[in-house]
Design a protein around this motif. Structure first.
Motif, PDB file in Angstrom:
ATOM      1  N   ALA A 292     -35.981 -27.933 -17.640  1.00 51.41           N
ATOM      2  CA  ALA A 292     -34.728 -28.132 -18.359  1.00 51.41           C
ATOM      3  C   ALA A 292     -33.631 -27.379 -17.620  1.00 51.41           C
ATOM      4  O   ALA A 292     -33.660 -26.153 -17.563  1.00 51.41           O
ATOM      5  N   GLY A 293     -32.733 -28.122 -17.003  1.00 51.86           N
ATOM      6  CA  GLY A 293     -31.681 -27.476 -16.241  1.00 51.86           C
ATOM      7  C   GLY A 293     -32.204 -26.706 -15.049  1.00 51.86           C
ATOM      8  O   GLY A 293     -31.624 -25.682 -14.665  1.00 51.86           O
ATOM      9  N   GLY A 294     -33.307 -27.186 -14.458  1.00 52.15           N
ATOM     10  CA  GLY A 294     -33.873 -26.533 -13.294  1.00 52.15           C
ATOM     11  C   GLY A 294     -34.721 -25.323 -13.604  1.00 52.15           C
ATOM     12  O   GLY A 294     -35.125 -24.595 -12.686  1.00 52.15           O
ATOM     13  N   VAL A 295     -35.023 -25.087 -14.877  1.00 55.02           N
ATOM     14  CA  VAL A 295     -35.815 -23.927 -15.276  1.00 55.02           C
ATOM     15  C   VAL A 295     -37.052 -24.412 -16.023  1.00 55.02           C
ATOM     16  O   VAL A 295     -36.981 -25.329 -16.851  1.00 55.02           O
ATOM     17  N   ALA A 296     -38.187 -23.780 -15.762  1.00 60.40           N
ATOM     18  CA  ALA A 296     -39.432 -24.139 -16.433  1.00 60.40           C
ATOM     19  C   ALA A 296     -39.416 -23.633 -17.864  1.00 60.40           C
ATOM     20  O   ALA A 296     -39.143 -22.458 -18.126  1.00 60.40           O
ATOM     21  N   VAL A 297     -39.708 -24.522 -18.813  1.00 62.34           N
ATOM     22  CA  VAL A 297     -39.786 -24.151 -20.222  1.00 62.34           C
ATOM     23  C   VAL A 297     -41.014 -24.820 -20.821  1.00 62.34           C
ATOM     24  O   VAL A 297     -41.570 -25.770 -20.260  1.00 62.34           O
ATOM     25  N   ALA A 298     -41.448 -24.326 -21.962  1.00 60.75           N
ATOM     26  CA  ALA A 298     -42.554 -24.945 -22.681  1.00 60.75           C
ATOM     27  C   ALA A 298     -42.044 -26.155 -23.444  1.00 60.75           C
ATOM     28  O   ALA A 298     -40.982 -26.105 -24.079  1.00 60.75           O
ATOM     29  N   ALA A 299     -42.788 -27.248 -23.377  1.00 58.40           N
ATOM     30  CA  ALA A 299     -42.394 -28.456 -24.089  1.00 58.40           C
ATOM     31  C   ALA A 299     -42.431 -28.221 -25.588  1.00 58.40           C
ATOM     32  O   ALA A 299     -43.233 -27.425 -26.086  1.00 58.40           O
ATOM     33  N   ARG A 300     -41.558 -28.911 -26.293  1.00 58.45           N
ATOM     34  CA  ARG A 300     -41.616 -28.861 -27.752  1.00 58.45           C
ATOM     35  C   ARG A 300     -42.741 -29.782 -28.205  1.00 58.45           C
ATOM     36  O   ARG A 300     -42.706 -30.991 -27.990  1.00 58.45           O
ATOM     37  N   ARG A 301     -43.741 -29.191 -28.796  1.00 58.74           N
ATOM     38  CA  ARG A 301     -44.957 -29.924 -29.126  1.00 58.74           C
ATOM     39  C   ARG A 301     -44.831 -30.564 -30.505  1.00 58.74           C
ATOM     40  O   ARG A 301     -44.517 -29.894 -31.486  1.00 58.74           O
ATOM     41  N   GLY A 302     -45.078 -31.854 -30.560  1.00 60.76           N
ATOM     42  CA  GLY A 302     -44.954 -32.567 -31.821  1.00 60.76           C
ATOM     43  C   GLY A 302     -46.298 -32.842 -32.462  1.00 60.76           C
ATOM     44  O   GLY A 302     -46.555 -33.957 -32.922  1.00 60.76           O
ATOM     45  N   ILE A 303     -47.180 -31.848 -32.470  1.00 57.53           N
ATOM     46  CA  ILE A 303     -48.495 -32.017 -33.063  1.00 57.53           C
ATOM     47  C   ILE A 303     -48.715 -30.912 -34.088  1.00 57.53           C
ATOM     48  O   ILE A 303     -47.948 -29.971 -34.196  1.00 57.53           O
ATOM     49  N   GLU A 304     -49.793 -31.060 -34.840  1.00 58.77           N
ATOM     50  CA  GLU A 304     -50.143 -30.051 -35.818  1.00 58.77           C
ATOM     51  C   GLU A 304     -50.464 -28.730 -35.106  1.00 58.77           C
ATOM     52  O   GLU A 304     -50.717 -28.723 -33.921  1.00 58.77           O
ATOM     53  N   PRO A 305     -50.441 -27.623 -35.833  1.00 54.46           N
ATOM     54  CA  PRO A 305     -50.801 -26.336 -35.210  1.00 54.46           C
ATOM     55  C   PRO A 305     -52.131 -26.444 -34.470  1.00 54.46           C
ATOM     56  O   PRO A 305     -53.098 -27.003 -34.975  1.00 54.46           O
ATOM     57  N   ASP A 306     -52.152 -25.914 -33.266  1.00 60.51           N
ATOM     58  CA  ASP A 306     -53.303 -26.074 -32.384  1.00 60.51           C
ATOM     59  C   ASP A 306     -53.713 -24.708 -31.857  1.00 60.51           C
ATOM     60  O   ASP A 306     -53.272 -24.286 -30.791  1.00 60.51           O
TER      61      ASP A 306
END
Length: 411
Positions: A292-306
């Motif tokens: 995101a904007g050239g920076v590594a970030v964690a994806a927003r996860r659209g699943i139940e708690p894992d």
């Protein structure tokens, strides 16, 4: 001027797992034997495996000047950075002696799904390397090939004698890792952090680091085990999180199995597990990684708690657990926290929050052997064990390599 064609260069090539015939009829080094690379049909892995990282030519010579003839192939992915010209690093008797820049070679243009949409072809390069008086008494010259592109060797010309080095008793180091160890950010092949360590320590490096692909593939354990070594290091963690490739339940037995396979082939070689260096985006957040904007970030996860999804903290805990379970029966197994190499206080040296800058790679290299010493890792091969080599897949005791010459390990 003595002229060697591509085939005559076979005895000089080190660090490759296979030498295949290239598009121009030359020798194209691959870092894995073909049986291994054939077990993973993934275009990005294929790109990384074709990079000549840690591969080079090594020969004795009295020449004052040599000319290396080769062709390079670089890829450009839609939305990625423009390809840059590569270079060859020159070593004389183990010391850095210069850098030979190469013009941009062939460029393969890929879609963001790695489908080929075009190729720009260019003429092969002939790079002249002046050795001066350093080689007049018969120096050992190393030409470290580009770490960031595929290479096809077409020949070598020299104004003096050139011969294969008959015996290489340097300390043999096999390293497995991710893009951080692959070092695509390094400006030249001698400045990846494993190459810096190998040159400084005068070790013989087999670099099995593949950007995005340190995922504990079973064939990699067999390749590692089949390569004779005095030290094996495995840097594990970041790619498992980047790709969201495993859950904790899978990682622990997978790592045990990876180690079992290596130990079946090399039971007594010092083996070091290296946990992940710091990466702020994923210390406590699972993957996959997105930019995101050239920076590594964690994806927003659209699943139940894992709860089984891996963070970097989880991977470090898993490596610690496996180490604790095995150390009593495997006294030559060691564990080093990767944050000793690049820790939370050093994250300003991650240019995109994930990959080290050139200065970051040098920092890691500078701390690596100190970290091994602190953990009591033996960095000198036992004299009684040096003559013994692990049995290869072909049962001969030699490493399995898809080539007429079975000595192409290390640089």
């Amino acid at each position: 001027m003595r002229r060697f064609d591509a085939e005559a260069l076979r005895p000089f090539v080190h660090g490759a797992g296979a030498l295949v015939t290239g598009a121009r009829g030359g020798l194209s080094p691959r870092r894995l034997p073909q049986w291994a690379s054939g077990q993973l049909d993934d275009p990005y892995f294929a790109l990384m495996e074709r990079c000549a990282n840690g591969v080079g030519l090594r020969f004795g010579t009295t020449a004052r000047r040599v000319v290396l003839r080769l062709a390079t192939t670089t890829v450009e992915v839609d939305g990625g950075t423009a390809p840059r010209p590569a270079s060859v690093a020159v070593l004389v008797d183990g010391e850095r002696a210069g850098l030979a820049p190469l013009p941009l070679g062939d460029v393969v243009h890929l879609t963001d799904q790695y489908a080929v949409r075009g190729v720009d072809r260019r003429e092969p390069s002939a790079v002249g390397i002046d050795l001066g008086d350093s080689a007049t008494d018969g120096a050992v010259v190393g030409l470290l090939l580009p770490h960031d592109c595929a290479v096809e060797l077409l020949g070598l010309d020299a104004d003096g004698e050139v011969s294969a080095v008959p015996h290489d008793d340097r300390f043999r180091w096999t390293h497995y890792g991710s893009s951080i160890s692959h070092g695509l950010e390094a400006p030249s092949p001698d400045l990846t952090w494993p190459a810096q360590v190998a040159i400084q320590q005068r070790w013989r490096l087999r670099n099995l680091a593949f950007g995005g692909n340190a995922l504990l593939d079973p064939f990699m354990a067999r390749v590692i085990g089949d390569a004779p070594a005095d030290l094996i290091t495995l840097k594990v963690g970041i790619n498992l999180v980047n790709a969201d490739a495993m859950r904790y339940r899978v990682l622990v037995p997978a790592l045990h199995g990876f180690l079992d396979t290596i130990r079946e082939r090399q039971a007594k070689t010092p083996l070091v597990l290296l946990t992940a260096v710091s990466c702020p985006a994923h210390e406590r957040a699972p993957g996959p990684t997105v930019m995101a904007g050239g920076v590594a970030v964690a994806a927003r996860r659209g699943i139940e708690p894992d709860p089984g999804a891996l963070t970097l903290e989880d991977t470090r805990q898993a490596l610690q657990r496996v180490y604790d379970q095995r150390k009593k029966d495997d006294p030559r197994l060691h564990l080093v926290d990767g944050r000793r190499l690049l820790g939370p206080e050093d994250v300003d040296l991650l240019h995109d929050g994930l990959h080290p800058t050139a200065d970051g790679l040098t920092l890691i290299a500078g701390r690596f052997t100190d970290a091994l010493h602190a953990h009591g890792v033996a960095l000198v091969p036992p004299t009684t064990a040096r003559g013994a080599t692990p049995e290869g897949r072909d049962g001969t005791g030699a490493p399995s390599i898809d080539s007429k010459n079975r000595s192409h390990y290390g640089f």
